[in-house]
Design an enzyme around this catalytic site. Structure first.
Site, PDB file in Angstrom:
ATOM      1  N   GLN A   1      18.377  -2.769  -1.522  1.00  0.00           N
ATOM      2  CA  GLN A   1      16.988  -2.305  -1.659  1.00  0.00           C
ATOM      3  C   GLN A   1      16.946  -0.866  -2.149  1.00  0.00           C
ATOM      4  O   GLN A   1      15.879  -0.350  -2.458  1.00  0.00           O
ATOM      5  CB  GLN A   1      16.272  -2.394  -0.303  1.00  0.00           C
ATOM      6  CG  GLN A   1      16.060  -3.809   0.182  1.00  0.00           C
ATOM      7  CD  GLN A   1      15.369  -3.888   1.531  1.00  0.00           C
ATOM      8  OE1 GLN A   1      15.886  -4.490   2.444  1.00  0.00           O
ATOM      9  NE2 GLN A   1      14.195  -3.284   1.671  1.00  0.00           N
TER      10      GLN A   1
ATOM     11  N   ARG B   1      10.184  -4.783   7.349  1.00  0.00           N
ATOM     12  CA  ARG B   1       8.850  -4.768   6.732  1.00  0.00           C
ATOM     13  C   ARG B   1       7.946  -3.794   7.465  1.00  0.00           C
ATOM     14  O   ARG B   1       6.871  -4.143   7.951  1.00  0.00           O
ATOM     15  CB  ARG B   1       8.262  -6.174   6.765  1.00  0.00           C
ATOM     16  CG  ARG B   1       7.218  -6.385   5.676  1.00  0.00           C
ATOM     17  CD  ARG B   1       6.926  -7.823   5.461  1.00  0.00           C
ATOM     18  NE  ARG B   1       5.990  -7.959   4.373  1.00  0.00           N
ATOM     19  CZ  ARG B   1       5.764  -9.099   3.750  1.00  0.00           C
ATOM     20  NH1 ARG B   1       6.403 -10.188   4.095  1.00  0.00           N
ATOM     21  NH2 ARG B   1       4.902  -9.173   2.783  1.00  0.00           N
ATOM     22  N   CYS B   2       8.409  -2.556   7.511  1.00  0.00           N
ATOM     23  CA  CYS B   2       7.816  -1.611   8.451  1.00  0.00           C
ATOM     24  C   CYS B   2       8.230  -0.214   8.039  1.00  0.00           C
ATOM     25  O   CYS B   2       9.329  -0.014   7.556  1.00  0.00           O
ATOM     26  CB  CYS B   2       8.387  -1.958   9.829  1.00  0.00           C
ATOM     27  SG  CYS B   2       8.247  -0.710  11.085  1.00  0.00           S
TER      28      CYS B   2
ATOM     29  N   GLU C   1       3.780  -4.160   4.014  1.00  0.00           N
ATOM     30  CA  GLU C   1       4.134  -4.331   5.422  1.00  0.00           C
ATOM     31  C   GLU C   1       2.926  -4.490   6.339  1.00  0.00           C
ATOM     32  O   GLU C   1       3.080  -4.884   7.499  1.00  0.00           O
ATOM     33  CB  GLU C   1       4.998  -3.159   5.872  1.00  0.00           C
ATOM     34  CG  GLU C   1       4.235  -1.861   5.974  1.00  0.00           C
ATOM     35  CD  GLU C   1       5.149  -0.664   6.182  1.00  0.00           C
ATOM     36  OE1 GLU C   1       6.262  -0.672   5.644  1.00  0.00           O
ATOM     37  OE2 GLU C   1       4.740   0.269   6.876  1.00  0.00           O
TER      38      GLU C   1
END
Ligand code: CDP
Length: 783
Positions: A220, A367-368, A737
């Site tokens: 990522q 996702r945060c 997110e």
């Protein structure tokens, strides 16, 4: 309905995704699709024990096995000074275990062979003699004075990793002392896993002739990984090319550097051949970055009418054996201090203790934005506890406490400056759309009949876009992001960005931003990410940061191109630059709308007919360092019915009203929301990674760790309000997110609301049917 990619002025339109034709036709190119000539395969030997001394490792039989080229142990790495590597949270982590193992499934040796099967078979022949040691799985016990010290390398006298505080302790205490109402609730956010469909993997390809390492990796953050790899291995950074091909989901799982990556690189350096390592599902679930695992206690001091005064939070954060969260250095507990949420608290004081246990390392931002999910869940849960205590409807309690529209930019008691928001409007839309009043009437009727129906609200505030370099860094590397745009003579564009999408649709949305700024269509723009030899430096895609950072860079980079284009337009139109106007599609001479030139005309002129003295060509690079984070928000409402016989919870309706500022592509945003809600649903109802007393991981694959399907989830209803970010170049905030951050509280609040007549004030996630069934039984509701 998606619109065509050929449309002009595409910003804000549901342009069909440019990347989908290759994905839906099986033409994506993921890491395991790449096969290089002479490629070898690696398999890792992992520990069956959660805590054990390594007495000896015998690799002789494995070395004799068919096809085996190399076996690496921690001692081999130690000889190269590579036994330990830094984590992104400034801790250090064993690459391969030396001395002892600290968690089950820890990497102990690497076997490299001609085929994957040979590597797997030979890994069974590595004999490790372990002497088991006492295991610590409970983070509270890990902090007791007589707990075994797990990290002998750190020379510390306890298992505490860090103690971190935010807010004003004294002022908070003062408000608590005099408050008419105080509520307190223990809340656990279970240990969950991002579980991307594609597990982690890489191919290290060291060219002995050129000295260049090409490292294909499901990353990522390719640039950050290149820098880390250079620092760890000593290889010069310009001799490392990181290529992150199509990535099958990341969700934070592909931000850390894992031992398998380093071993594959070492093997390729030693053998001069490409080495591929692909995890199994079990390896991914048991050993790569888990998320959450926060044990939180929150107290709210309030007036009798429910107006909040102060918030006090204490948290024990279980980080496992190494602190491998990818948190900015200033924030060991991530952005958890956003925990005052959407509410106008006068004061707050937050403490977090990070703790080592005998579990796999992690604490990643699934996702945060670095622990915002834990924070949003906690405050949304505890606001409901307060509502019940003071006897005020949870929607009304929220309205009484919202930060009002005119208070923005709003300074929170823990130091954040929220950029913009309109919480009342978002909640009002959600309440109206779901038919809140009618639902409450229906609930009252059902309660009178003994039926269990619940309505749960979550009006969360998010914090995305890490980050402004004045505050944010990863391992000392300042956070910002970048775009580079090159306009070819025919007006076609290639844009390269420092982020790396994993399915979010950047090839479409960033093309939309650029096309909008340049008067082109999305079809005219190719967006490329993920190759460090071609893309400008950036910190990658996670924490919904791409739109706030690289999206800003894309807009400003395109504007830089437009400035030059305007000069060329003036030259072509034979007017002064001040007399050139751009209407979003073409440049024309002021007052002479018939005399126009398009970006295509200008691009051709940039290479054939520039004004005298002007440098030819049409390209630009922009490094965008945002002045602040962006603060999206949402109002989510869940409606549930509970089966009294089985305890099963049926989510009858779920409405998500999101506000992410200016929307680039409504269809993509809706897709992001659907995906995140599905994950939030799974976290609320299905997922946890438990351990037994010996540190055995009890959720090792998708038979035990449940992943939801369309059969499990309700039909998602979505809507939005638009409150642009005042500082972002196009007013956009991140969104990816939000649904994962905001939804767990709505689900849990709904279940607790359904069970409220029984006196239930809280249930910890995951809300398995048996948990509800037990409560129903305890209260004599079911036999
Ligand atoms: O960093 P990441 O791409 O995961 O998250 P994001 O910035 O929230 O973007 C997710 C997707 O939604 C991207 O394709 C964005 O460009 C798109 N998006 C949008 O269309 N409008 C927004 N206001 C925010 C995101």
């Amino acid at each position: 309905m998606a619109v065509r990619q050929t449309e002009l002025r595409p910003l804000g339109k549901s342009v069909g995704r440019k990347e989908d034709p290759r994905f839906i036709r099986g033409k994506g190119r993921y890491i395991d699709d790449i096969v290089l000539p002479g490629m070898l395969y690696m398999c890792l030997v992992r520990s069956p024990y959660a805590h054990a001394r390594i007495k000896s490792i015998d690799t002789s039989e494995a070395m004799q096995a068919p096809g085996v080229k190399l076996v690496i142990t921690g001692e081999d790495l130690a000889a190269m000074n590579l036994a330990w590597m830094p984590t992104m949270a400034n801790d250090q982590q064993m690459v391969l275990a030396t001395g002892k193992v600290l968690y089950q499934y820890q990497e102990v040796a690497a076997v490299i062979a001609e085929t994957r099967e040979q590597a797997v078979d030979a890994a069974q022949l590595v004999y490790v003699d372990y002497e088991p040691l006492p295991v610590v799985v409970d983070p509270f016990k890990a902090l007791e004075p007589d707990a075994p010290i797990l990290r002998e390398d750190r020379e510390q006298k306890s298992n505490l990793i860090f103690h971190w505080e935010a807010g004003d302790k004294e002022a908070t205490e003062e408000l608590f002392r005099n408050a008419p109402v105080v509520v307190k609730q223990d809340v656990r956010f279970p240990r969950v896993h991002p579980s991307p469909l594609e597990p982690c993997g890489c191919i290290a390809d060291y060219n002995t002739a050129t000295g260049k390492l090409t490292w294909y990796v499901t990353s990522q953050a390719p640039h950050a990984h290149r820098t880390v790899l250079s620092l760890v291995s000593g290889l010069p950074e310009h001799q490392i090319r990181v290529i992150s091909p199509d990535v099958g989901g990341g969700f934070g799982n592909k931000v850390p550097v894992y031992p398998g990556y380093v071993c594959a690189v070492v093997a390729s350096l030693k053998l001069g051949r490409p080495v591929k390592w692909i995890e199994t599902r079990t390896e991914n679930t048991t050993s790569t970055g888990f998320a959450r695992d926060y044990h939180m206690t929150a107290e709210i001091a309030a007036e009798e009418d429910g107006r909040v005064l102060a918030l006090r939070v204490k948290t024990i954060a279980d980080h496992g054996a190494f602190d491998a969260a990818a948190d900015p250095s200033k924030f060991p507990a991530g952005l958890f201090s956003i925990v005052t949420g959407s509410y106008d608290f006068k004061e707050a004081f937050v403490e977090v203790d990070g703790v080592y246990t005998n579990k796999a390392p992690g604490g990643v931002a699934y996702r945060c934005s670095f622990r915002v999910t834990e924070a949003a869940y906690l405050i949304e849960r505890v606001m409901d506890v307060l509502a019940r205590r003071v006897g005020v409807d949870p929607a009304e309690l929220r309205k009484r406490n919202f930060i009002r529209k005119e208070q923005f930019p709003y300074k929170s008691p823990t130091g954040w400056t929220y950029d913009s928001g309109d919480y009342e409007k978002t909640l009002a839309l959600a309440l109206e759309k779901i038919g809140y009043e009618e639902l409450r009437k229906e609930q009252a009727e059902k309660r009178a009949r003994g039926e269990l129906m619940g309505i749960g609200i979550s009006t969360f505030t998010e914090v995305v876009g890490a980050g402004p370099s004045h505050t944010f860094d990863i391992m000392g590397i300042k956070m910002f992001d970048s775009a580079q745009i090159r306009v070819h003579p025919t007006g076609k564009v290639i844009a390269r960005l420092g982020v790396r999408h994993q399915g979010q649709g950047h090839e479409t949305t960033f093309a939309q931003i650029i096309a909008q700024e340049l008067g082109l269509s999305t079809d005219d723009v190719i967006v490329e990410e993920g190759d460090t030899d071609t893309a400008p430096y950036g910190l990658g895609t996670y924490a919904s940061r791409s739109t706030p950072t690289a999206g800003g860079a894309a807009a400003l980079c395109a504007r830089r191109i437009r400035e030059k284009a305007k000069k060329i337009a003036a030259h072509l139109l034979e007017v002064g630059e001040e007399d050139v106007v751009f209407d979003g599609v073409a440049f024309s001479a002021k007052g002479l709308a018939s005399r126009t030139v398009t970006m295509k005309d200008i691009a051709f002129a940039a290479y054939t007919n520039v004004p005298e003295g002007m440098e030819p060509g049409l390209e630009a690079t922009y490094y965008y360092d945002p002045p602040n984070l962006t603060f999206p928000h949402g109002a989510y409402i869940a409606v549930v019915d509970i089966d009294k016989g089985t305890g099963a919870v049926k989510v009858r309706r779920f409405l998500a009203v999101d506000d992410c500022g200016t929307v680039i592509n409504p269809m993509i945003v809706e897709g992001q929301v659907h995906g995140g809600l599905t994950e939030g649903f799974a976290i609320a109802f299905m997922q946890d990674i438990p351990f037994d007393e010996d540190g055995n991981c009890l959720a090792t694959n998708w038979m035990d760790y449940l992943v939801p399907t369309a059969l499990d989830t309700p039909k998602w209803e979505t809507d939005r309000t638009v409150t642009p970010s005042p500082h972002h170049p196009i007013g956009a905030k991140g969104v990816g997110e939000s649904p994962n951050v905001g939804s767990p509280a709505a689900f849990v609040n709904a279940v607790v609301d359904a069970l409220a007549p029984l006196g239930v004030e809280h249930i910890d996630m995951p809300i398995y049917p048996w948990k509800v069934w037990k409560i129903l039984r305890e209260h004599g509701v079911t036999e």
